[in-house]
Design a protein around this motif. Structure first.
Motif, PDB file in Angstrom:
ATOM      1  N   GLN A 108     -16.901  16.883 -20.591  1.00 36.26           N
ATOM      2  CA  GLN A 108     -15.644  16.703 -21.317  1.00 36.26           C
ATOM      3  C   GLN A 108     -15.095  18.051 -21.785  1.00 36.26           C
ATOM      4  O   GLN A 108     -13.892  18.305 -21.706  1.00 36.26           O
ATOM      5  N   ALA A 109     -15.970  18.922 -22.269  1.00 38.29           N
ATOM      6  CA  ALA A 109     -15.530  20.250 -22.704  1.00 38.29           C
ATOM      7  C   ALA A 109     -15.028  21.062 -21.515  1.00 38.29           C
ATOM      8  O   ALA A 109     -14.031  21.783 -21.623  1.00 38.29           O
ATOM      9  N   ARG A 110     -15.706  20.951 -20.373  1.00 41.62           N
ATOM     10  CA  ARG A 110     -15.271  21.666 -19.176  1.00 41.62           C
ATOM     11  C   ARG A 110     -13.883  21.191 -18.747  1.00 41.62           C
ATOM     12  O   ARG A 110     -13.032  21.983 -18.361  1.00 41.62           O
ATOM     13  N   ASP A 111     -13.650  19.894 -18.817  1.00 40.86           N
ATOM     14  CA  ASP A 111     -12.345  19.349 -18.440  1.00 40.86           C
ATOM     15  C   ASP A 111     -11.249  19.824 -19.394  1.00 40.86           C
ATOM     16  O   ASP A 111     -10.096  19.992 -18.999  1.00 40.86           O
ATOM     17  N   ALA A 112     -11.600  20.027 -20.659  1.00 42.11           N
ATOM     18  CA  ALA A 112     -10.615  20.480 -21.648  1.00 42.11           C
ATOM     19  C   ALA A 112     -10.330  21.972 -21.520  1.00 42.11           C
ATOM     20  O   ALA A 112      -9.298  22.445 -21.998  1.00 42.11           O
ATOM     21  N   ALA A 113     -11.218  22.731 -20.889  1.00 44.15           N
ATOM     22  CA  ALA A 113     -11.056  24.183 -20.755  1.00 44.15           C
ATOM     23  C   ALA A 113     -10.154  24.486 -19.565  1.00 44.15           C
ATOM     24  O   ALA A 113     -10.615  24.787 -18.481  1.00 44.15           O
ATOM     25  N   ASN A 114      -8.866  24.405 -19.772  1.00 46.94           N
ATOM     26  CA  ASN A 114      -7.920  24.727 -18.716  1.00 46.94           C
ATOM     27  C   ASN A 114      -6.798  25.568 -19.311  1.00 46.94           C
ATOM     28  O   ASN A 114      -6.828  25.930 -20.480  1.00 46.94           O
ATOM     29  N   TRP A 115      -5.803  25.861 -18.518  1.00 43.67           N
ATOM     30  CA  TRP A 115      -4.735  26.740 -18.979  1.00 43.67           C
ATOM     31  C   TRP A 115      -3.981  26.177 -20.185  1.00 43.67           C
ATOM     32  O   TRP A 115      -3.433  26.930 -20.980  1.00 43.67           O
ATOM     33  N   LYS A 116      -3.990  24.854 -20.357  1.00 44.99           N
ATOM     34  CA  LYS A 116      -3.284  24.256 -21.484  1.00 44.99           C
ATOM     35  C   LYS A 116      -3.949  24.613 -22.816  1.00 44.99           C
ATOM     36  O   LYS A 116      -3.313  24.548 -23.859  1.00 44.99           O
ATOM     37  N   SER A 117      -5.233  24.980 -22.771  1.00 50.20           N
ATOM     38  CA  SER A 117      -5.919  25.380 -23.995  1.00 50.20           C
ATOM     39  C   SER A 117      -5.426  26.738 -24.481  1.00 50.20           C
ATOM     40  O   SER A 117      -5.436  27.013 -25.678  1.00 50.20           O
ATOM     41  N   ALA A 118      -5.017  27.611 -23.558  1.00 55.94           N
ATOM     42  CA  ALA A 118      -4.571  28.954 -23.931  1.00 55.94           C
ATOM     43  C   ALA A 118      -3.079  29.031 -24.197  1.00 55.94           C
ATOM     44  O   ALA A 118      -2.626  29.862 -24.969  1.00 55.94           O
ATOM     45  N   PHE A 119      -2.308  28.165 -23.550  1.00 55.29           N
ATOM     46  CA  PHE A 119      -0.858  28.153 -23.730  1.00 55.29           C
ATOM     47  C   PHE A 119      -0.456  26.838 -24.382  1.00 55.29           C
ATOM     48  O   PHE A 119      -0.747  25.771 -23.860  1.00 55.29           O
ATOM     49  N   GLY A 120       0.206  26.931 -25.516  1.00 56.15           N
ATOM     50  CA  GLY A 120       0.631  25.723 -26.212  1.00 56.15           C
ATOM     51  C   GLY A 120       1.873  25.116 -25.584  1.00 56.15           C
ATOM     52  O   GLY A 120       2.454  25.659 -24.642  1.00 56.15           O
ATOM     53  N   GLU A 121       2.279  24.008 -26.115  1.00 53.41           N
ATOM     54  CA  GLU A 121       3.484  23.340 -25.627  1.00 53.41           C
ATOM     55  C   GLU A 121       4.711  24.195 -25.951  1.00 53.41           C
ATOM     56  O   GLU A 121       4.848  24.672 -27.085  1.00 53.41           O
ATOM     57  N   PRO A 122       5.595  24.396 -24.996  1.00 51.05           N
ATOM     58  CA  PRO A 122       6.814  25.174 -25.266  1.00 51.05           C
ATOM     59  C   PRO A 122       7.677  24.495 -26.330  1.00 51.05           C
ATOM     60  O   PRO A 122       7.814  23.277 -26.361  1.00 51.05           O
ATOM     61  N   GLN A 123       8.222  25.308 -27.208  1.00 48.42           N
ATOM     62  CA  GLN A 123       9.109  24.826 -28.264  1.00 48.42           C
ATOM     63  C   GLN A 123      10.477  25.459 -28.046  1.00 48.42           C
ATOM     64  O   GLN A 123      10.578  26.671 -27.828  1.00 48.42           O
ATOM     65  N   VAL A 124      11.528  24.666 -28.110  1.00 48.20           N
ATOM     66  CA  VAL A 124      12.888  25.174 -27.939  1.00 48.20           C
ATOM     67  C   VAL A 124      13.532  25.302 -29.312  1.00 48.20           C
ATOM     68  O   VAL A 124      13.606  24.336 -30.072  1.00 48.20           O
ATOM     69  N   VAL A 125      13.959  26.524 -29.642  1.00 53.26           N
ATOM     70  CA  VAL A 125      14.627  26.813 -30.904  1.00 53.26           C
ATOM     71  C   VAL A 125      15.924  27.537 -30.563  1.00 53.26           C
ATOM     72  O   VAL A 125      15.892  28.638 -30.003  1.00 53.26           O
ATOM     73  N   GLU A 126      17.046  26.910 -30.896  1.00 50.29           N
ATOM     74  CA  GLU A 126      18.377  27.411 -30.543  1.00 50.29           C
ATOM     75  C   GLU A 126      18.421  27.681 -29.040  1.00 50.29           C
ATOM     76  O   GLU A 126      18.227  26.774 -28.255  1.00 50.29           O
TER      77      GLU A 126
END
Length: 126
Positions: free
Chosen positions: A12-30
């Motif tokens: 389960q930890a191996r499956d969670a260790a992907n690029w999404k762990s290092a890059f968060g969800e993009p946030q749009v501001v203005e």
């Protein structure tokens, strides 16, 4: 914890260790899109062993002390954000305030030392 549960946890930890762990969800501001960036690390270890003498008798083959263990950990450190604008893409680094605080304490200690040394020379005390 059984061995199967341990292996399931590691998977389960191996499956969670992907690029999404290092890059968060993009946030749009203005008109900017901000993408958080972090350094993420995982580590696991396990071991098993048995102590005892080898026996020729098959009934005593399991005699001896046995043991095993395992452990793991994870860490995440924020690095900054990627900022995407209509005209430009750039990286803004997060300042590590703990390093700034340690530097401030060290500079204060050095200043106090220098003032004390100067006052001792002025007033003739050693």
């Amino acid at each position: 914890m059984s061995l199967n549960k341990l292996f399931d946890s590691i998977e389960q930890a191996r499956d969670a260790a992907n690029w999404k762990s290092a890059f968060g969800e993009p946030q749009v501001v203005e008109d900017k899109t901000i993408i958080p960036v972090a350094q993420v690390g995982y580590g696991f270890g396990l071991g098993f062993g048995r102590e005892g003498s080898a026996s020729e008798d098959e009934d005593d083959a399991g005699a001896g002390d046995e043991g095993g263990g395992g452990g793991g950990g994870a860490s995440a450190k924020p690095y900054g954000v990627i900022v995407v604008t209509p005209d430009n893409v750039y990286f803004e680094e997060v300042q590590d305030t703990s390093k700034i605080a340690v530097l401030g304490i060290a500079m204060s200690a050095f200043a106090i030392y220098q003032v004390t040394k100067t006052l001792r020379v002025i007033f003739g005390r050693k």
